[in-house]
Design a protein around this motif. Structure first.
Motif, mmCIF file in Angstrom:
data_model
loop_
_atom_site.group_PDB
_atom_site.id
_atom_site.type_symbol
_atom_site.label_atom_id
_atom_site.label_comp_id
_atom_site.label_asym_id
_atom_site.label_seq_id
_atom_site.Cartn_x
_atom_site.Cartn_y
_atom_site.Cartn_z
ATOM 1 N N ALA A 30 4.819 13.896 19.962
ATOM 2 C CA ALA A 30 4.439 13.835 18.546
ATOM 3 C C ALA A 30 5.639 13.550 17.633
ATOM 4 N N PRO A 31 6.809 14.174 17.867
ATOM 5 C CA PRO A 31 7.961 13.844 17.008
ATOM 6 C C PRO A 31 8.389 12.382 17.126
ATOM 7 N N VAL A 32 8.286 11.828 18.323
ATOM 8 C CA VAL A 32 8.654 10.420 18.513
ATOM 9 C C VAL A 32 7.707 9.526 17.724
ATOM 10 N N ARG A 33 6.404 9.827 17.799
ATOM 11 C CA ARG A 33 5.430 9.037 17.049
ATOM 12 C C ARG A 33 5.690 9.143 15.541
ATOM 13 N N GLU A 34 6.061 10.336 15.090
ATOM 14 C CA GLU A 34 6.323 10.524 13.663
ATOM 15 C C GLU A 34 7.519 9.703 13.194
ATOM 16 N N VAL A 35 8.599 9.735 13.984
ATOM 17 C CA VAL A 35 9.798 8.968 13.624
ATOM 18 C C VAL A 35 9.517 7.472 13.681
ATOM 19 N N LEU A 36 8.803 7.028 14.727
ATOM 20 C CA LEU A 36 8.514 5.606 14.870
ATOM 21 C C LEU A 36 7.607 5.122 13.738
ATOM 22 N N THR A 37 6.681 5.963 13.309
ATOM 23 C CA THR A 37 5.822 5.612 12.179
ATOM 24 C C THR A 37 6.661 5.377 10.926
ATOM 25 N N GLU A 38 7.665 6.208 10.713
ATOM 26 C CA GLU A 38 8.565 6.026 9.563
ATOM 27 C C GLU A 38 9.354 4.722 9.708
ATOM 28 N N LEU A 39 9.845 4.469 10.903
ATOM 29 C CA LEU A 39 10.648 3.257 11.119
ATOM 30 C C LEU A 39 9.836 1.985 10.895
ATOM 31 N N LEU A 40 8.538 2.038 11.223
ATOM 32 C CA LEU A 40 7.709 0.842 11.079
ATOM 33 C C LEU A 40 7.517 0.444 9.622
ATOM 34 N N ASP A 41 7.877 1.321 8.686
ATOM 35 C CA ASP A 41 7.847 0.941 7.278
ATOM 36 C C ASP A 41 8.981 -0.012 6.925
ATOM 37 N N HIS A 42 9.962 -0.130 7.815
ATOM 38 C CA HIS A 42 11.077 -1.060 7.600
ATOM 39 C C HIS A 42 10.725 -2.416 8.195
ATOM 40 N N LEU A 99 -21.513 1.896 18.650
ATOM 41 C CA LEU A 99 -20.259 2.607 18.426
ATOM 42 C C LEU A 99 -19.363 1.794 17.493
ATOM 43 N N GLU A 100 -18.640 2.478 16.637
ATOM 44 C CA GLU A 100 -17.692 1.819 15.748
ATOM 45 C C GLU A 100 -16.403 1.513 16.515
ATOM 46 N N PRO A 101 -15.815 0.322 16.294
ATOM 47 C CA PRO A 101 -14.532 0.019 16.938
ATOM 48 C C PRO A 101 -13.464 1.038 16.525
ATOM 49 N N LYS A 102 -12.661 1.460 17.471
ATOM 50 C CA LYS A 102 -11.605 2.408 17.139
ATOM 51 C C LYS A 102 -10.604 2.491 18.278
ATOM 52 N N MET A 103 -9.455 3.054 17.950
ATOM 53 C CA MET A 103 -8.469 3.402 18.971
ATOM 54 C C MET A 103 -7.856 4.729 18.574
ATOM 55 N N THR A 104 -8.024 5.727 19.409
ATOM 56 C CA THR A 104 -7.509 7.063 19.149
ATOM 57 C C THR A 104 -6.529 7.426 20.256
ATOM 58 N N ALA A 105 -5.284 7.649 19.859
ATOM 59 C CA ALA A 105 -4.276 8.045 20.846
ATOM 60 C C ALA A 105 -3.361 9.118 20.269
ATOM 61 N N ASP A 106 -3.907 9.940 19.391
ATOM 62 C CA ASP A 106 -3.133 10.991 18.754
ATOM 63 C C ASP A 106 -2.790 12.082 19.774
ATOM 64 N N PRO A 107 -1.546 12.575 19.767
ATOM 65 C CA PRO A 107 -1.171 13.610 20.740
ATOM 66 C C PRO A 107 -2.014 14.876 20.644
ATOM 67 N N SER A 108 -2.581 15.142 19.449
ATOM 68 C CA SER A 108 -3.387 16.340 19.303
ATOM 69 C C SER A 108 -4.764 16.181 19.937
ATOM 70 N N ALA A 109 -5.160 14.932 20.236
ATOM 71 C CA ALA A 109 -6.442 14.686 20.892
ATOM 72 C C ALA A 109 -6.296 14.918 22.388
#
Length: 487
Positions: free
Chosen positions: A345-357, A183-193
């Motif tokens: 999902a909206p929280v993850r989206e906003v936090l993803t944007e913030l992590l660019d800072h 198996l390939e290493p991975k981490m999947t925690a997407d809300p759509s999954a």
């Protein structure tokens, strides 16, 4: 007394504490209910802060080649740990079984008495010490202090009456170490999954699998799940069949989050999972447990030896309880991000944007790495006060050394960086507990606080307790606060 300190539990926290106590010359008895180490590995790596602490005690070479990484995550969102500028990376593939073997060997070499097959069934505290009852033993063993390092289901915590409030489990997660899969290493925690899937490669051809279906309530288990349960969940989430794999170890855990209200009740103290349980996001549980023990060890040793007052033990709770509280906050937040559905999902989206800072990334990287920990050591404006002194190259009279190497004795350290004889004389009364070293820093960056530091008092755990110029207290006051009265 059978020992000055009895440590209950021979996991990472208990073994680290035993080593720290022996390094300080205090006799310690470790009791563990299991007849031998299980070989199980809930934790599989070290945070940057734990790497620093192991380096400080000269333990890193004992682990052999350690694979490090600058990649971290917060709730499944990637973090670049290089923003911290740390000397070490995070270790990713060290099984907890290896950690326990290394720490046990170190503690035994230092003289710790480690006894297995000793199940603690009772505690009785009096004015002089604590009596500990062991199953099948006719007579209790006694010590001046007892430290419960016996995990999330701590017997010591229960018997001693510690309050353990928090939030109950809402989700069950499966863990399996297996052989015979590709198996390939991975981490999947997407809300759509449908849930969480993590795959990691461990040494000796072992693959770790963690899987949880979103919304799966915890089961009141009395033992580990069957591997078939794990394989079924993994297949539903990934459409990959791992049922033919060879299970090495199977377990289940939850997202319950609890912390005791106090880390000390009289002569009984708690460290590690006995004091706090949470979702093991990013492996922070074992690492925080080890750091609890490094904070407690030198303080408890000083009180036992009589060089410091009992009040020094209060600083263990004052310093580590807030660390545990912040740990629960960040793992609960990560739990929502990892196990939540479309509603997060909206929280993850906003936090993803913030992590660019950079500032946001630095803040969260500091949280999960342990590098943001700073203690209240007294007033002052020096930027190093309360922080851990970073590894620093030093010239000590023509001999090259580092601040890390100077702390390997487990003693305090007064670094005189200005060759100030008057300052050194003021610390003479503490030479039995504090090493006084005159040295010149080498290769200090222009923006480092050390460029304007004349001297620093460093505790045995590596944190700066006093620095000049900038501390509100004078040096003798700081020495007495952390190391007791002058000789």
């Amino acid at each position: 007394m059978d020992a000055s300190v009895i440590v209950v539990g021979a996991g990472p926290a208990g073994l680290m504490l035993a080593g720290e106590l022996r390094l300080a010359g205090v006799d310690v008895l470790v009791l563990d209910r299991l007849a031998e180490r299980t070989g199980e590995s809930r934790g599989i790596g070290f945070t940057i802060r734990t790497m620093e602490l192991f380096d400080q005690r000269g333990l890193l070479p004992r682990f052999g080649d350690i694979e490090t990484s600058a990649a971290g995550h917060f709730g499944g969102l990637p973090l670049d740990l290089t923003v911290l500028g740390a000397a070490h990376g995070a270790a990713r593939t060290v099984p907890q079984s290896r950690t326990e073997a290394v720490l046990e060997s170190w503690a035994r070499e230092l003289g710790a008495d480690i006894r297995r097959g000793q199940e603690v069934t009772g505690l009785y505290e009096d004015a002089e010490g604590v009596s500990v009852s062991v199953a099948g033993a006719e007579q209790a063993v006694r010590a001046r202090y007892v430290v419960g390092c016996d995990g999330g289901r701590s017997t010591v915590r229960r018997i001693a009456g510690f309050d353990f409030p928090g939030t109950p489990a809402t989700t069950e997660l499966y863990l399996a170490d297996v052989r015979g899969v590709d198996l390939e290493p991975k981490m999947t925690a997407d809300p759509s999954a449908g849930g969480l899937v993590m795959v990691a490669h461990l040494p000796d051809g072992i693959t770790r699998i963690i899987a949880a279906e979103r919304g799966t309530p915890p089961v009141g288990r009395t033992g580990p799940p069957e591997f078939s349960e794990v394989a079924d969940v993994f297949k539903r989430l990934t459409e990959t069949d791992i049922s033919a794999a060879e299970p090495v170890w199977v377990s289940a855990f939850t997202d319950a989050a609890r912390q005791v209200t106090t880390y000390r009740r009289g002569r009984v103290l708690l460290a590690g999972d006995a004091a706090h349980v949470h979702l093991p996001a990013g492996g922070q549980g074992m690492n925080t447990s080890i750091q609890d023990s490094v904070n407690l060890g030198w303080k408890l040793a000083a009180v036992v030896r009589g060089t410091a007052p009992v009040a020094l033990l209060d600083t263990y709770h004052e310093e580590r309880h807030p660390v545990g509280r912040r740990l629960l906050a960040n793992t609960r937040a990560q739990s929502l991000l990892i196990l939540g559905g479309e509603d997060v999902a909206p929280v993850r989206e906003v936090l993803t944007e913030l992590l660019d800072h950079t500032e946001v990334a630095h803040h969260l990287a500091g949280r999960v790495s342990g590098l943001d920990i700073r203690y209240d050591v007294g007033g002052g404006r020096h930027p190093l006060l309360g922080a851990r002194l970073p590894r620093q190259a030093l010239d000590r009279g023509g001999r090259r050394t580092t601040s890390t190497e100077l702390l390997r004795t487990g003693r305090g350290l007064l670094l005189d960086l200005d060759d100030n004889a008057k300052l050194r004389r003021r610390a003479d009364g503490w030479r039995d507990r504090v090493d006084i070293v005159t040295a010149t820093p080498l290769g200090v960056p222009d923006d480092s606080p050390l460029t304007t530091t004349a001297a620093a008092l460093i505790r045995p755990d590596g944190h700066v307790a006093w620095a000049a110029p900038g501390s509100h207290h004078d040096l003798p006051t700081a020495l007495e606060r952390w190391f007791g009265p002058a000789r």
